[in-house]
Write an enzyme that holds these catalytic residues in place. Structure first.
Site, short mmCIF file in Angstrom:
data_model
loop_
_atom_site.label_atom_id
_atom_site.label_comp_id
_atom_site.label_asym_id
_atom_site.label_seq_id
_atom_site.Cartn_x
_atom_site.Cartn_y
_atom_site.Cartn_z
N GLU A 53 0.84 -1.22 0.00
CA GLU A 53 0.00 0.00 0.00
C GLU A 53 0.87 1.26 0.00
O GLU A 53 0.38 2.34 -0.31
CB GLU A 53 -0.92 0.02 1.22
CG GLU A 53 -2.27 -0.63 1.02
CD GLU A 53 -3.23 0.17 0.14
OE1 GLU A 53 -3.31 1.38 0.28
OE2 GLU A 53 -3.90 -0.45 -0.71
N TYR A 108 -3.69 4.44 5.71
CA TYR A 108 -2.94 3.23 6.07
C TYR A 108 -1.56 3.24 5.39
O TYR A 108 -0.53 3.05 6.03
CB TYR A 108 -3.75 1.99 5.66
CG TYR A 108 -2.99 0.69 5.80
CD1 TYR A 108 -2.83 0.08 7.04
CD2 TYR A 108 -2.43 0.07 4.68
CE1 TYR A 108 -2.13 -1.12 7.15
CE2 TYR A 108 -1.73 -1.12 4.79
CZ TYR A 108 -1.59 -1.71 6.03
OH TYR A 108 -0.89 -2.89 6.15
P1 NAP Z 1 -4.32 -8.73 11.27
O1 NAP Z 1 -4.81 -10.13 11.09
O2 NAP Z 1 -5.27 -7.60 11.13
O3 NAP Z 1 -3.64 -8.66 12.71
C1 NAP Z 1 -3.28 -7.45 13.30
C2 NAP Z 1 -3.12 -7.66 14.79
O4 NAP Z 1 -2.75 -6.41 15.38
C3 NAP Z 1 -4.42 -8.11 15.52
O5 NAP Z 1 -4.08 -9.15 16.38
C4 NAP Z 1 -4.84 -6.87 16.29
O6 NAP Z 1 -5.47 -7.14 17.51
C5 NAP Z 1 -3.49 -6.23 16.57
N1 NAP Z 1 -3.59 -4.79 16.86
C6 NAP Z 1 -4.27 -3.87 16.14
N2 NAP Z 1 -4.12 -2.65 16.70
C7 NAP Z 1 -3.32 -2.83 17.79
C8 NAP Z 1 -2.81 -1.95 18.78
N3 NAP Z 1 -3.06 -0.64 18.76
N4 NAP Z 1 -2.03 -2.47 19.74
C9 NAP Z 1 -1.77 -3.80 19.78
N5 NAP Z 1 -2.23 -4.68 18.89
C10 NAP Z 1 -3.00 -4.19 17.89
O7 NAP Z 1 -3.11 -8.43 10.27
P2 NAP Z 1 -2.18 -9.46 9.45
O8 NAP Z 1 -2.82 -9.70 8.14
O9 NAP Z 1 -1.78 -10.57 10.33
O10 NAP Z 1 -0.93 -8.52 9.14
C11 NAP Z 1 0.20 -8.50 9.99
C12 NAP Z 1 1.01 -7.24 9.71
O11 NAP Z 1 1.44 -7.25 8.34
C13 NAP Z 1 0.23 -5.93 9.88
O12 NAP Z 1 1.14 -4.97 10.37
C14 NAP Z 1 -0.19 -5.56 8.47
O13 NAP Z 1 -0.37 -4.16 8.36
C15 NAP Z 1 1.01 -6.06 7.69
N6 NAP Z 1 0.72 -6.44 6.30
C16 NAP Z 1 -0.20 -7.42 6.06
C17 NAP Z 1 -0.43 -7.81 4.75
C18 NAP Z 1 -1.43 -8.89 4.41
O14 NAP Z 1 -1.76 -9.02 3.23
N7 NAP Z 1 -1.89 -9.67 5.39
C19 NAP Z 1 0.31 -7.22 3.70
C20 NAP Z 1 1.22 -6.22 4.01
C21 NAP Z 1 1.45 -5.86 5.32
P3 NAP Z 1 -7.02 -7.60 17.59
O15 NAP Z 1 -6.99 -9.07 17.25
O16 NAP Z 1 -7.35 -7.30 18.99
O17 NAP Z 1 -7.74 -6.78 16.58
O1 G4F Z 2 -8.81 -7.45 0.82
P1 G4F Z 2 -8.59 -5.98 0.84
O2 G4F Z 2 -9.31 -5.20 1.85
O3 G4F Z 2 -7.01 -5.77 0.94
P2 G4F Z 2 -6.07 -4.51 0.67
O4 G4F Z 2 -6.82 -3.25 0.70
O5 G4F Z 2 -5.29 -4.80 -0.57
O6 G4F Z 2 -5.13 -4.53 1.95
C1 G4F Z 2 -4.50 -5.72 2.38
O7 G4F Z 2 -3.27 -5.85 1.69
C2 G4F Z 2 -2.31 -4.81 1.97
C3 G4F Z 2 -1.06 -5.12 1.12
O8 G4F Z 2 -1.22 -4.60 -0.16
C4 G4F Z 2 -2.01 -4.85 3.45
F1 G4F Z 2 -1.03 -3.96 3.74
C5 G4F Z 2 -3.28 -4.57 4.24
O9 G4F Z 2 -2.98 -4.66 5.64
C6 G4F Z 2 -4.31 -5.62 3.89
O10 G4F Z 2 -3.86 -6.86 4.38
O11 G4F Z 2 -8.93 -5.37 -0.59
C7 G4F Z 2 -8.33 -5.85 -1.79
C8 G4F Z 2 -9.03 -5.22 -2.99
C9 G4F Z 2 -9.17 -3.70 -2.89
O12 G4F Z 2 -8.88 -3.14 -4.13
C10 G4F Z 2 -10.65 -3.48 -2.57
O13 G4F Z 2 -11.18 -2.26 -3.06
O14 G4F Z 2 -10.35 -5.74 -3.03
C11 G4F Z 2 -11.25 -4.67 -3.29
N1 G4F Z 2 -12.58 -5.03 -2.79
C12 G4F Z 2 -13.67 -5.21 -3.57
N2 G4F Z 2 -14.73 -5.51 -2.82
C13 G4F Z 2 -12.92 -5.23 -1.51
C14 G4F Z 2 -14.30 -5.53 -1.53
N3 G4F Z 2 -12.21 -5.19 -0.36
C15 G4F Z 2 -12.87 -5.48 0.79
N4 G4F Z 2 -12.17 -5.48 1.95
N5 G4F Z 2 -14.23 -5.75 0.82
C16 G4F Z 2 -14.98 -5.77 -0.32
O15 G4F Z 2 -16.18 -6.03 -0.28
#
Ligand code: NAP
Ligand code: G4F
Length: 341
Positions: free
Chosen positions: A130, A154
């Site tokens: 992002e 974000y």
């Molecule tokens: P996630 O499932 O949303 O997990 C985030 C965790 O952070 C949750 O356990 C949440 O707690 C905790 N949290 C949120 N706000 C907090 C706060 N203020 N203090 C302490 N804990 C807090 O995210 P994820 O997909 O595992 O992603 C892990 C990391 O990778 C994140 O930093 C995300 O931004 C980054 N990232 C993810 C992706 C992806 O595609 N998954 C891609 C790029 C970067 P609760 O359970 O209580 O809500």
């Molecule tokens: O699944 P999304 O919400 O993921 P997004 O926005 O790509 O973010 C995730 O990936 C990021 C890495 O690139 C992380 F950093 C971030 O923490 C998170 O894990 O949406 C993916 C795409 C977007 O373009 C959104 O507009 O799907 C499109 N979309 C279409 N319909 C939707 C929906 N997204 C969501 N959440 N819900 C919908 O109904």
């Protein structure tokens, strides 16, 4: 005294945090994690390892609390996986997004430095694709060096955090890794991210729970979707390498939300036929004509990123990391999980 390496994982209750906790337990670590106080149980993803880990109540925004946890645990490695991680929600919670995603890592870095742990404690920061914003039309692969122009609160909060990490590594010679992760999904993905939302709908539909059609936003958006377990392995490798650096993890393929919908319904033997365009586009069961998918502008974002696709050559070359799970397998695993759970 135990010889075990001690790790502190923020966001241990999240998708990646819970997978990393399992991985590090298998590798013999003494695993500590930070969870938030909630009025209901928020440990579903770590209940199966609850007795093997030590949990601390905390919040990244609470500097005193974070400092005291780090002072007590004295970790060899900290993985900062906690975040306000939902892009669309970040438009509604700007201030909180910055408090958590930007100030959170600063709180950790300052704590480690002021506690005199700079030489002992390695720090990992989860950065994101992002941060690039709409800098490519999909014809160009994003790398660690690509231009970054984030378009969401974000993305901006994470880019500031990324720069803070670079600055701490350069200015204080600390072991700080900040890696750009492209989207990664799996059985533990949060319910409001698009892949899990689709998989869960298809899972319910397969059991005859047919409510209103699946409501989605931007169907055209394309993402480089990988499997979370593969990414967590890459994160671990970065932290074991002899010098700290930034790496991008990606599969090198992009697929649209529309394609994800099609493959997910294919898993239960349904072919989708699309009719209409824009807000009027709908997805029907090709055989029966039943309406299955509708566009709902409620799920649009003030600005969306249309393409995200990455080139993980550096991680391949330096760390030997390769994603093992194909897009098709990812969809299969998520839908199969949604059907059984
Ligand atoms: P996630 O499932 O949303 O997990 C985030 C965790 O952070 C949750 O356990 C949440 O707690 C905790 N949290 C949120 N706000 C907090 C706060 N203020 N203090 C302490 N804990 C807090 O995210 P994820 O997909 O595992 O992603 C892990 C990391 O990778 C994140 O930093 C995300 O931004 C980054 N990232 C993810 C992706 C992806 O595609 N998954 C891609 C790029 C970067 P609760 O359970 O209580 O809500
Ligand atoms: O699944 P999304 O919400 O993921 P997004 O926005 O790509 O973010 C995730 O990936 C990021 C890495 O690139 C992380 F950093 C971030 O923490 C998170 O894990 O949406 C993916 C795409 C977007 O373009 C959104 O507009 O799907 C499109 N979309 C279409 N319909 C939707 C929906 N997204 C969501 N959440 N819900 C919908 O109904």
């Amino acid at each position: 005294m135990s010889n075990k390496k001690v790790v502190l994982i923020t966001g241990i209750g999240g998708q990646d945090g819970s997978l990393l906790a399992e991985l590090l337990l298998e590798r013999g670590y003494d695993v500590h994690g930070i969870i938030r106080r909630a009025s209901n149980f928020n440990t579903q993803r770590i209940d199966h390892i609850f007795n093997k880990i030590t949990l601390h109540y905390g919040d990244l925004t609470d500097m005193g609390n974070i400092t005291s946890i780090i002072a007590n645990v004295k970790p060899d490695e900290i993985y900062n996986l906690a975040a306000m991680s939902h892009v669309r929600v970040s438009f509604e919670m700007e201030n909180y997004t910055f408090q958590t995603n930007t100030m959170g890592i600063l709180n950790i870095l300052q704590a480690v430095r002021t506690l005199g742990l700079s030489e002992k404690t390695k720090i990992y920061q989860a950065s994101t694709s992002e941060m690039y914003g709409n800098t490519t039309d999909g014809s160009k692969m994003l790398t660690e060096r690509s231009e970054m122009n984030p378009v969401s609160p974000y993305g901006i909060s994470k880019l500031a955090a990324h720069h803070i990490c670079n600055y701490y590594r350069d200015a204080y010679n600390m072991f700080v890794v900040s890696s750009v992760l492209l989207n990664h999904e799996g059985e533990r993905r949060g319910l409001t991210f698009v892949t899990q939302k689709i998989a869960q709908y298809v899972g319910k539909y397969s059991h005859g729970k047919i409510g209103k059609p699946l409501q989605l936003g931007n169907l055209n958006a394309k993402r480089d979707w990988g499997y979370a377990k593969d990414y967590v392995w890459g994160i671990y490798l970065m932290m074991q390498y002899d010098k700290p650096d930034n790496y991008l993890l990606a599969t090198g393929e992009e697929h649209s939300v529309r394609e994800f919908v099609e493959l997910a319904f294919n898993e239960i033997g349904i072919s989708i036929e699309w009719r209409g365009s824009g807000e009027d586009e709908r997805g029907y069961n090709k055989l029966t004509g039943d309406l299955l998918v509708e566009v709902n502008p409620k799920y649009y974002r003030p600005i969306d990123i249309e393409h995200l696709i990455g080139d993980a050559s550096k991680a391949h070359k330096v760390l030997g990391w390769h994603p093992k799970t194909s897009f098709k397998t990812l969809v299969h695993l998520m839908v199969a999980n949604a059907i059984t759970n």
